[in-house]
Scaffold this active site. Structure first.
Site, mmCIF file in Angstrom:
data_model
loop_
_atom_site.group_PDB
_atom_site.id
_atom_site.type_symbol
_atom_site.label_atom_id
_atom_site.label_comp_id
_atom_site.label_asym_id
_atom_site.label_seq_id
_atom_site.Cartn_x
_atom_site.Cartn_y
_atom_site.Cartn_z
ATOM 1 N N GLU A 192 0.789 -1.144 -0.141
ATOM 2 C CA GLU A 192 0.067 -0.066 -0.061
ATOM 3 C C GLU A 192 1.028 1.269 -0.029
ATOM 4 O O GLU A 192 1.889 1.279 0.767
ATOM 5 C CB GLU A 192 -0.834 -0.045 1.222
ATOM 6 N N ARG A 208 5.356 -12.749 9.434
ATOM 7 C CA ARG A 208 6.196 -11.608 9.184
ATOM 8 C C ARG A 208 7.496 -11.652 9.682
ATOM 9 O O ARG A 208 7.480 -12.097 10.859
ATOM 10 C CB ARG A 208 5.288 -10.510 9.943
ATOM 11 N N LYS A 223 4.859 0.862 9.222
ATOM 12 C CA LYS A 223 4.752 2.073 8.491
ATOM 13 C C LYS A 223 4.099 3.059 9.320
ATOM 14 O O LYS A 223 4.691 4.439 9.119
ATOM 15 C CB LYS A 223 4.032 1.968 6.929
#
Ligand code: ATP
Ligand code: MG
Length: 545
Positions: A33, A258, A268
């Site tokens: 994203e 992850r 982020k």
């Protein structure tokens, strides 16, 4: 049968799919994203996505998952492209989920026509309340039984802007009693008047991630949609959307753990906070775990590739020690960094019996004979590190002390004769003699020394700025909120370090090992007039001490 050795469970699943489903081509995608810069965690996903495709002779697309106009920006799109290229990967096609907005809308219309989606007027709070909890089933929305015609009419009107933001949503009609909360009539579309970085004001309805993602995968012909474990619970929903469409290729979602690293912020959202509140100089501040920060710090893509290989791909979450990344960086830099001498905290040494000037030679990299050598002038005044001289030294101190001997790297053995101190007791200058016949490589002096120290000739010394970086987070307390773990000493600037003149040649991104100090990178902002070096990593693992 294809001749590929799977190296992790994802590749095993893919291989099995090729053999059982007769897939002709493997297509994966990396779907960031564009709401921030990529970080070291993303490099794991990038490596997995691109390498799976490569292994099976397939393709990997870069797709920007840009369905949330409020947080996204072209700046992020550009930085993400740059970072992926830097890592050495090349996407086959560049796609944007926003390219599919028309298509996604049409598919949603099909869902309505199949009576698999409805327009719901409940408020966000009511939807939450109706959804139930893990132990309590949800209840049906009073709008769930709208007719197909009514739903179509309302959905088109939503698109045309007939209703205010947030007043209606389109929901999938699945099962409000499902034990999986994600299946309780999830939202597919919302009304939001926001300018999108690519589609501008064309749309006032935007698809939700859980709908847009599987459909974008299907539109692109993605065969394997690799993502991280937090989407495991969403997989039934992913499959529900995919299985209720007519796409020939039904993409398959596969989850892996992850990357979590100690002392490292891997979100982020939080990294953006640090940028916004100016805790760091920007996304590429050398302390940031972003790829642009690591690059500016001096970390190489080879070190990152080695790291990603070593951590492997697993199905359960665990936290990797940041020391492993440091190890990979050190291993790589040892092979490529040019050796140079820099004194961070200089004290002057006068060589009383030496008045010549001569050029000595220093290996550029003892690990690599082809790296050659460079010259360093040696004359009667040199700088050494203040901490390499000690007045009240004990027997275990092998560096310079009164009456003691020490070897100067690549030069001679010197003996401390006397020294001067100021009123505060600080050493001002040290007087030494050069031991005859003790030149490195030709030493027949018979004097034994146990330490070698680095030095810089006073007359030719170049002033440089050295920026010593430490982790943004203090060690330990991995469970505490980042804000409580900020390291107040993550940056120390040393303004008048003294370097050998060879350093004048350095260009931004040139990597050095400053002897005995660590690895350093020439900063982007460095120039001949103002040389700036970023510390990359220490020479040894400090934890081991
Ligand atoms: P963040 O929480 O940092 O914002 P994200 O998951 O929202 O990360 P995306 O842009 O959605 O970031 O991520 C793109 C891809 O990278 C996704 O497939 C995601 O699963 C993967 N990814 C993100 N963070 C990690 C990580 N720490 N380790 C491995 N993969 C990651
Ligand atoms: Mg995300």
């Amino acid at each position: 049968m294809i001749n590929v050795q799977p190296s992790n469970f994802i590749e095993e699943l893919v291989l099995n799919d090729i053999e059982t489903k007769g897939l002709k081509e493997i297509i994966t995608r990396f779907p960031p994203e564009p709401n921030g810069y990529l970080h070291i965690g993303h490099s794991k996903a990038i490596t997995v996505d691109f390498n799976v495709a490569k292994k099976f002779n397939g393709r990997c697309n870069l797709r920007f998952d840009d369905t949330n106009p409020v947080k996204e920006d072209v700046e992020y799109v550009e930085s993400i492209k740059e970072d992926i290229r830097w890592l050495g990967f090349q996407w086959d096609e560049l796609r944007y989920a926003s390219d599919y907005f028309d298509r996604l809308f049409e598919i949603a219309v099909d869902f309505i026509k199949k009576d698999l989606a409805y327009v719901c007027d409940l408020s966000a709070e009511e939807i939450k309340e109706y959804r139930g909890t893990l132990n309590k089933p949800g209840k049906n929305s009073p709008y769930r039984d709208r007719t197909i015609e009514e739903n179509l009419d309302l959905f088109y009107k939503m698109k045309e802007g007939a209703f205010p933001d947030g007043s209606k949503v389109l929901r999938a009609k699945i099962d409000m009693a499902s034990p999986n909360i994600n299946m309780r009539d999830p939202i597919m579309y919302r009304i939001l008047r926001a300018t999108h970085h690519r589609t501008g004001d064309k749309w006032c309805v935007y698809p939700m991630y859980d709908y847009a993602h599987p459909m974008s995968d299907a539109i692109e012909g993605i065969t394997h949609s690799i993502c991280t474990l937090e989407f495991e619970d969403h997989r039934p929903l992913y499959e529900w959307f995919v299985n209720h469409t007519d796409f020939e290729i039904k993409p398959r979602q596969i989850e892996f753990a992850r990357l979590q690293l100690t002392r490292t912020i891997m979100s982020k959202r939080y990294l953006k906070k640090l940028v916004d509140n100016k805790s760091v100089s920007g996304w590429d501040d050398p302390r940031m775990p972003t790829l642009s920060g690591l690059r500016r710090r001096g970390v190489t893509k080879e070190a990152i590739a080695d790291f990603c290989e070593r951590i492997g791909v697993a199905k359960s979450n665990s936290t990797v020690d940041a020391g492993l990344l440091e190890y990979c960086i050190r291993e790589d830099l040892n092979k490529r960094a040019t050796r140079a001498m820099v004194v961070l905290d200089p004290v002057k040494v006068v060589l009383t019996n030496f008045d010549a000037e001569e050029y000595l030679e220093l290996e550029n990299n003892p690990q690599d004979a082809s790296a050659g050598t460079h010259k360093i002038p040696f004359c009667n005044e040199i700088y050494i590190e203040r901490e390499d001289f000690k007045i009240d030294a004990d027997k275990k101190f092998f560096r310079l002390k009164p009456e003691g001997y020490v070897r100067l790297k690549g030069a001679y053995i010197i003996k401390c004769e006397t020294y001067e101190i100021d009123e505060q007791g600080n050493v001002q200058v040290i007087y030494c003699s050069v031991v005859k016949n003790s030149k490195s490589g030709h030493d027949v002096s018979g004097i034994k020394t146990k330490a070698v120290i680095h030095w810089v000739p006073v007359k030719y010394a170049v002033d440089v700025q050295v920026r010593n970086y430490d982790y943004l987070l203090i060690d330990g307390d991995e469970d505490k909120d980042f804000s409580e773990r900020m390291n107040p000493n993550s940056l120390k600037i040393i303004d008048n370090a003294k370097a050998e003149p060879f350093i004048l040649q350095s260009k931004p991104q040139d990597k050095y090992q400053f002897l005995r100090l660590g690895y350093f990178n020439t900063d982007y902002l460095s120039s001949r007039d103002k040389l700036i070096f970023n510390s990359i990593v220490s020479l040894k693992d400090s934890k081991g001490k």
